[in-house]
Enzyme design. Structure first.
Site, PDB file in Angstrom:
ATOM      1  N   LYS A  22      52.800   8.441  11.159  1.00 24.40           N
ATOM      2  CA  LYS A  22      52.215   9.574  12.234  1.00 24.40           C
ATOM      3  C   LYS A  22      51.951   9.064  12.971  1.00 24.40           C
ATOM      4  O   LYS A  22      52.649   9.087  14.191  1.00 24.40           O
ATOM      5  CB  LYS A  22      52.020  10.020  11.112  1.00 24.40           C
ATOM      6  CG  LYS A  22      51.687  11.559  12.614  1.00 24.40           C
ATOM      7  CD  LYS A  22      51.153  12.724  11.889  1.00 24.40           C
ATOM      8  CE  LYS A  22      50.234  13.315  11.504  1.00 24.40           C
ATOM      9  NZ  LYS A  22      49.240  13.738  13.099  1.00 24.40           N
ATOM     10  N   ASN A  23      50.640   8.122  13.408  1.00 25.49           N
ATOM     11  CA  ASN A  23      49.307   8.207  14.066  1.00 25.49           C
ATOM     12  C   ASN A  23      50.372   7.342  14.979  1.00 25.49           C
ATOM     13  O   ASN A  23      49.752   6.699  15.897  1.00 25.49           O
ATOM     14  CB  ASN A  23      48.188   8.055  13.362  1.00 25.49           C
ATOM     15  CG  ASN A  23      47.350   9.671  12.784  1.00 25.49           C
ATOM     16  OD1 ASN A  23      48.401  10.245  13.590  1.00 25.49           O
ATOM     17  ND2 ASN A  23      46.179   9.575  12.818  1.00 25.49           N
ATOM     18  N   CYS A 116      44.177  22.759  16.935  1.00 29.42           N
ATOM     19  CA  CYS A 116      42.880  23.486  16.683  1.00 29.42           C
ATOM     20  C   CYS A 116      41.777  23.460  15.223  1.00 29.42           C
ATOM     21  O   CYS A 116      40.776  23.873  15.022  1.00 29.42           O
ATOM     22  CB  CYS A 116      42.437  24.722  17.672  1.00 29.42           C
ATOM     23  SG  CYS A 116      43.329  26.096  16.764  1.00 29.42           S
ATOM     24  N   ARG A 121      38.967  20.643  19.972  1.00 26.70           N
ATOM     25  CA  ARG A 121      39.363  18.905  20.364  1.00 26.70           C
ATOM     26  C   ARG A 121      39.306  19.301  22.223  1.00 26.70           C
ATOM     27  O   ARG A 121      40.591  19.078  22.093  1.00 26.70           O
ATOM     28  CB  ARG A 121      40.686  19.211  19.339  1.00 26.70           C
ATOM     29  CG  ARG A 121      40.376  18.646  17.687  1.00 26.70           C
ATOM     30  CD  ARG A 121      41.877  18.745  16.912  1.00 26.70           C
ATOM     31  NE  ARG A 121      41.444  17.387  16.835  1.00 26.70           N
ATOM     32  CZ  ARG A 121      42.563  16.580  15.932  1.00 26.70           C
ATOM     33  NH1 ARG A 121      43.174  17.449  15.633  1.00 26.70           N
ATOM     34  NH2 ARG A 121      42.898  15.027  16.584  1.00 26.70           N
ATOM     35  N   ASP A 305      40.366  11.210   8.455  1.00 26.62           N
ATOM     36  CA  ASP A 305      41.603  11.870   7.539  1.00 26.62           C
ATOM     37  C   ASP A 305      41.494  11.418   6.173  1.00 26.62           C
ATOM     38  O   ASP A 305      42.479  12.134   5.406  1.00 26.62           O
ATOM     39  CB  ASP A 305      42.614  10.651   8.232  1.00 26.62           C
ATOM     40  CG  ASP A 305      43.173  11.569   9.794  1.00 26.62           C
ATOM     41  OD1 ASP A 305      42.190  12.431   9.984  1.00 26.62           O
ATOM     42  OD2 ASP A 305      43.911  11.078  10.351  1.00 26.62           O
ATOM     43  N   ARG A 397      53.629  17.917   8.642  1.00 27.68           N
ATOM     44  CA  ARG A 397      53.843  17.984   9.718  1.00 27.68           C
ATOM     45  C   ARG A 397      53.123  15.909   9.254  1.00 27.68           C
ATOM     46  O   ARG A 397      53.132  15.314  10.706  1.00 27.68           O
ATOM     47  CB  ARG A 397      52.235  17.980  10.157  1.00 27.68           C
ATOM     48  CG  ARG A 397      52.686  19.621  10.542  1.00 27.68           C
ATOM     49  CD  ARG A 397      51.537  20.316  11.975  1.00 27.68           C
ATOM     50  NE  ARG A 397      50.078  18.862  12.326  1.00 27.68           N
ATOM     51  CZ  ARG A 397      49.458  18.722  12.251  1.00 27.68           C
ATOM     52  NH1 ARG A 397      48.397  19.629  11.792  1.00 27.68           N
ATOM     53  NH2 ARG A 397      48.958  17.275  13.295  1.00 27.68           N
TER      54      ARG A 397
END
Ligand code: UD1
Length: 418
Positions: A22-23, A116, A121, A305, A397
């Site tokens: 995802k990132n 958030c 953030r 994470d 997500r």
């Protein structure tokens, strides 16, 4: 609303190819705005955040479709320079469109991004990077940026992943060279660099603290395969550490997981790292052991994470483990849920003390953030009895079909409509 039923106590066994990161895919999708022709991306996970990024590209006039794990983006019709508040709120990564929008259109109108759930953030580092490239920024009723970016010296006060990516993307379309100092070193930044260079950009230094970009080169389209998701791998390995058994994961580079593997090894798991796979084995009859303090840090440190999933595994262990969450203010929201399952954890600000218990028990728990949700699933598989996990929209997500991945490893898991 759907919930996940997880019955613990069965060791995990099997092999799995980990899906795309995802990132990595999110900044790459934002980078598609800069492409000079159609882009095809392989190994794209089917995630709600990916859907949100495709929605932003479409709003900006691109064609953007996902079929299976392949995404096709044609940016030739890109025209707009604003993103709606609803789209900005859908995910934190919507802010990564700022750099490419400025590079392409010389103008960008956004609002503050969502996401958030880990505490405040801020985006000050993103905005200061944009300013360092000569763009004007106004924060009155939204974020309004104007000006064709010029190459410059970007000095980040912190090695922020998102700000590094935004600066790279803006710099690729800027006139003249840019240097980004104190850049984040996460592997996904290397993936973004590879993608940009495939299109014809000249970006160097990803993986180190200094990234240089020769701006203004004409870019083409291209075909690219997104790297595997190291955090999904860390979550599945934590689940195997919690439940016991033997799992083999392919599709990720074990070197990107080195700190997590080292902790799981110290906790008593057997870990085998090869170029093609990483394997973890734990005898369920032998309890995990506490490990020395786990302090999250920017890459190559222990990833924030992976903090929650590894804590979930160590909740049932012998001895005490101290966690220090150095990256985010509010990243212990899984703790009250682990306590419902019988864990003994005390938090004070950014510190959590885990006193290992013999075994967790199944309970009704709710995910309130993405990785915390993955952690609760891992804890449930090590626990006695059934856990009913809600809050799956957070999990979706970032994990594609988490229950299917766990089923493939022999876990007793199903998603049901509640
Ligand atoms: C990215 C990852 C996220 C991961 C995080 C840290 C993506 C899509 N998300 O998030 O999964 O948890 O890196 O590894 O890649 N900060 C500021 N001002 C800014 C930006 C950041 O003060 O303008 C601070 C943050 O509050 C935080 C730290 O910098 O304390 C690191 O955040 P950052 O690296 O920017 O995280 P993200 O890019 O949002």
């Amino acid at each position: 609303m759907s919930v996940m039923y997880l019955r613990g106590g069965t060791p995990l066994e099997g092999e799995l190819a980990v899906h795309g990161a995802k990132n990595s895919v999110l900044p790459i999708l934002a980078a598609c705005l800069l492409a000079g022709g159609p882009v095809v991306l392989h190994n794209c996970p089917r995630l709600t955040d990916v859907g949100a990024a495709l929605g932003i590209l479409r709003r900006l006039g691109c064609k953007a479709e996902q079929e299976g794990h392949t995404v096709a983006v044609d940016p030739s019709g890109a025209a707009g320079c604003s993103i709606s508040e609803e789209q900005m709120r859908a995910m934190r990564s919507s802010i990564i469109f700022l750099g490419p929008l400025l590079a392409r259109a010389g103008e960008a109108h956004l609002t503050y991004p969502g996401g958030c759930e880990l505490g405040p953030r801020p985006i000050d580092l993103h905005l200061s990077a944009i300013r360092a490239m000569g763009c004007r920024v106004s924060e009155e009723r939204g974020i309004h940026c104007q000006g064709r970016p010029r190459g410059g010296e970007v000095q980040l006060a912190l090695p922020s992943v998102g700000a590094t990516e935004n600066a790279m993307l803006c710099a690729v379309g800027a006139s003249g060279p840019t240097t980004i100092a104190n850049a984040a070193r996460e592997p996904e930044i290397g993936d973004l660099q590879s993608f940009l260079n495939l299109l014809g950009a000249r970006v160097r230094g990803a993986g180190s603290s200094t990234i240089t970009v020769e701006g203004g080169r004409p870019l083409s389209g291209g075909e690219f395969t997104v790297m595997g998701d190291r955090i999904v791998a860390a979550t599945l390995l934590s689940a195997a550490a919690a439940a016991g058994g033997r799992v083999r994961l392919s599709g990720v580079d074990w070197r990107h997981l080195a700190t997590v593997l080292s902790v799981l090894h110290q906790a008593g798991c057997r870990v085998e790292s090869r170029l093609e796979y990483v394997e973890l084995e734990r005898d369920r009859a032998v309890p995990l052991r506490a490990v020395p303090t786990i302090r999250t840090a920017p890459y190559p440190g222990f990833p924030t994470d992976a903090q929650a999933p590894v804590m979930a595994a160590l909740a049932a262990s012998q001895g005490c483990t101290l966690f220090v969450e150095a990256m985010f203010d509010s990243r212990y929201r899984h703790v009250p849920e682990l306590i419902r399952m019988g864990a003994d954890v005390t938090t004070e600000g950014r510190v959590a003390l885990v006193r290992g218990v013999e075994r967790l028990r199944g309970a009704r728990v709710e995910a309130s953030d993405l990785r915390g949700g993955g952690a609760l699933a891992a804890a449930a598989l090590g626990a006695e009895g059934t856990t009913i996990l809600s809050g799956l929209s957070h999990i979706d997500r970032g994990y594609e079909g988490l229950e299917e991945m766990l089923q493939a490893l022999g876990a007793n898991v199903e998603r049901r409509e509640a």
